[in-house]
Design a protein around this motif. Structure first.
Motif, short mmCIF file in Angstrom:
data_model
loop_
_atom_site.label_atom_id
_atom_site.label_comp_id
_atom_site.label_asym_id
_atom_site.label_seq_id
_atom_site.Cartn_x
_atom_site.Cartn_y
_atom_site.Cartn_z
N ALA A 14 -44.11 -47.05 17.54
CA ALA A 14 -43.46 -47.71 16.39
C ALA A 14 -43.94 -49.14 16.18
O ALA A 14 -43.22 -49.97 15.62
CB ALA A 14 -41.93 -47.68 16.56
N GLU A 16 -46.55 -50.00 14.36
CA GLU A 16 -47.17 -50.18 13.06
C GLU A 16 -46.27 -50.90 12.05
O GLU A 16 -46.73 -51.47 11.07
CB GLU A 16 -47.59 -48.82 12.48
CG GLU A 16 -46.44 -47.90 12.07
CD GLU A 16 -45.75 -47.19 13.22
OE1 GLU A 16 -44.71 -46.55 13.00
OE2 GLU A 16 -46.26 -47.29 14.36
N MET A 17 -44.96 -50.92 12.32
CA MET A 17 -44.03 -51.56 11.40
C MET A 17 -44.32 -53.05 11.22
O MET A 17 -44.21 -53.59 10.12
CB MET A 17 -42.58 -51.40 11.90
CG MET A 17 -42.05 -50.00 11.83
SD MET A 17 -40.29 -50.00 12.25
CE MET A 17 -39.99 -48.23 12.33
N TYR A 165 -42.23 -50.99 19.52
CA TYR A 165 -41.87 -51.87 18.41
C TYR A 165 -42.47 -53.28 18.51
O TYR A 165 -42.84 -53.86 17.50
CB TYR A 165 -40.34 -52.01 18.26
CG TYR A 165 -39.62 -50.80 17.76
CD1 TYR A 165 -39.45 -50.57 16.39
CD2 TYR A 165 -39.08 -49.87 18.64
CE1 TYR A 165 -38.78 -49.45 15.92
CE2 TYR A 165 -38.41 -48.74 18.19
CZ TYR A 165 -38.25 -48.54 16.82
OH TYR A 165 -37.59 -47.42 16.37
N THR A 287 -38.35 -56.46 13.66
CA THR A 287 -38.79 -55.12 13.30
C THR A 287 -37.66 -54.10 13.39
O THR A 287 -36.52 -54.44 13.71
CB THR A 287 -39.97 -54.71 14.21
OG1 THR A 287 -40.53 -53.48 13.78
CG2 THR A 287 -39.52 -54.59 15.66
N LYS A 289 -36.20 -50.11 11.59
CA LYS A 289 -35.84 -49.56 10.28
C LYS A 289 -34.64 -50.28 9.67
O LYS A 289 -34.37 -50.11 8.48
CB LYS A 289 -35.54 -48.07 10.41
CG LYS A 289 -36.74 -47.24 10.85
CD LYS A 289 -36.36 -45.78 11.04
CE LYS A 289 -37.54 -44.96 11.53
NZ LYS A 289 -37.16 -43.54 11.78
N LYS A 293 -38.20 -56.12 5.85
CA LYS A 293 -39.64 -56.39 5.89
C LYS A 293 -40.06 -56.78 7.31
O LYS A 293 -40.21 -57.96 7.63
CB LYS A 293 -40.01 -57.52 4.91
CG LYS A 293 -39.68 -57.21 3.46
CD LYS A 293 -39.98 -58.42 2.58
CE LYS A 293 -39.60 -58.15 1.13
NZ LYS A 293 -39.84 -59.35 0.27
N PRO A 294 -40.29 -55.79 8.18
CA PRO A 294 -40.70 -56.11 9.55
C PRO A 294 -42.00 -56.92 9.57
O PRO A 294 -42.92 -56.65 8.80
CB PRO A 294 -40.91 -54.72 10.17
CG PRO A 294 -40.06 -53.81 9.35
CD PRO A 294 -40.14 -54.35 7.96
#
Length: 435
Positions: A14, A16-17, A165, A287, A289, A293-294
């Motif tokens: 995760a 890529e966020m 993350y 970061t 969900k 805007k992470p």
């Protein structure tokens, strides 16, 4: 997958966020809250009083023993010295009203020719700059670098950033690879290491390419690319992966001739030595969900979680939990009033869809936690004996060796809150020894 240490897991990354190429500089807020305790050890005592004017970089707290100073991240006026929220609970803090001038203190002397410094001089600068372990451990760096001559032959730079993350160190490596390398060399001098290895996991391709360019033709630092696996960034696991040495139970890395420093710590050392810059800011990943805007921010120490999250677009409506740190070892926050401190590398905002808890956790005695434990422990017994307050059995099964990485809880099919139980068990044992 090739394993270089026992146990561990490979959860969804995760990353890529928040892995944008650029780090956003977050302007300092109108008011900063600077806790006097941002490290393992005795809290600093205030060196200023309410009403005092302070400069950016001025030392505002210090103490004796296992303690490092804290510095003003902005210039302005001290408006309070009081208990305030902290990522780890409530701590005494110096509150500064920002005058937005960033008038700098000049107490730390820059040393552009840092190669001429002795180990003692480097450690003194590191200490006065207030540098602690920035990967989350928060141990005073100058104390860690205080070793006997010949005791350490290998220094490892921990750039693994193995927890899901989080991309703060990755962003640092992409933005300032030379700064990390320079700090590693300075720390190598401070501890007298014959070999310096920068360890990075293979999921950081852009950072690896930049580091290879930076190190081309140089022999004084080796880049070691490791297969991605959690918790490879844990000190003892990283030593085993890089050097094949196993730190004994109850032992320290220096017992096997090693020492480990985080990549961000190395960068802070470089800035302290070369530029005379104390530790007053750091890169933080915001970061998950649960945030709009992470991204990665360069944040002044003392900026609240709420202010950082707001800069990332704010929380989404279905937020379930906000953590200081990552999903495996992070600490849940009751609100967003705590400030960013030296060891905060991430603010993770999770949604209800991420909620893997269950109301009736149960141990099936399946042994998955034992297989996953990188420390060769048996977490199910910590849960059992902790529930019964059996301190002798908790000690017998070596609860103190647990690094609280969360691998056991991650693989548990019964969703037993093992890490929470282990933390409670450690507290019980500590309390029992104190009596």
């Amino acid at each position: 997958m090739r394993r270089l240490f026992w146990g561990g897991v490979h959860p969804p990354e995760a990353k890529e966020m928040a892995s944008a190429a650029q780090v956003t500089v977050l302007p300092a807020p109108a008011q900063v809250v600077v806790p006097l305790s941002q490290h393992i050890g005795a809290p600093a005592q205030p060196l200023v009083a309410v009403g005092n004017q302070v400069k950016m970089g001025q030392k505002i707290g210090d103490g004796e023993g296992l303690c490092v100073p804290v510095h003003a991240p902005v210039s302005g006026r001290v408006i309070a010295i009081e208990d305030r929220p902290h990522p780890g609970g409530v701590r005494r803090a110096v509150v500064i009203e920002n005058d937005f001038q960033d008038t700098a203190e000049t107490a730390l002397t820059p040393h552009p020719d840092g190669e001429e410094l002795s180990p003692e001089e480097i450690r003194s600068i590191v200490r006065e700059a207030g540098i602690t372990g920035m990967g989350g451990a928060a141990f005073p760096t100058a104390v860690k670098a205080q070793v006997e001559p010949g005791q350490v032959d290998l220094l490892i730079v921990n750039a693994c950033e193995c927890e899901p993350y989080i991309t703060a160190d990755d962003a640092l490596l992409r933005a300032h690879p030379g700064r990390v390398i320079d700090g590693a060399r300075l720390l190598g001098t401070a501890v007298g290491a014959r070999q310096v290895v920068l360890a990075v996991e293979d999921n950081k391709r852009e950072a690896i390419a930049l580091l290879e360019q930076e190190l081309a033709g140089r022999q004084d630092l080796e880049l070691r690319v490791l297969p991605t696996r959690y918790p490879q960034g844990a000190e003892k696991q990283l030593i085993q992966a890089v050097a094949g040495r196993q730190v004994p139970s109850g032992g320290l890395p220096k017992d096997v001739g090693c020492t480990v420093f985080n990549a961000a710590t190395c960068a802070a050392v470089s800035q302290a030595v070369r530029e005379g810059m104390p530790l007053i800011q750091r890169i933080v990943t915001v970061t998950g969900k649960g945030v709009a805007k992470p991204q990665n921010f360069l944040v002044r120490i003392g900026t609240t979680f709420g202010q950082v999250v707001e800069a990332a677009g704010g929380l989404r409506e279905d937020v379930w939990k906000v953590l200081s740190g990552g999903p495996m070892m992070g600490v849940a926050q009751p609100n967003l009033e705590a400030p960013v401190v030296k060891f905060v590398n991430a603010i993770l905002c999770l949604t209800q869809a991420d909620n893997g808890e269950r109301e009736d956790p149960v141990c099936f005695r399946c042994g998955k936690c034992v297989e996953a434990c990188p420390m060769h422990l048996q977490p199910l017994y910590f849960y059992r004996y902790g529930s019964n307050r059996n301190l002798s059995q908790l000690t017998r099964y070596r609860i103190a060796d647990c690094i609280e990485c969360g691998c056991c809880a991650y693989v548990c099919p019964g969703k037993v809150p093992l890490v929470a139980a282990i933390r409670e068990g450690k507290a019980m044992v500590k309390e029992g020894k104190a009596k």
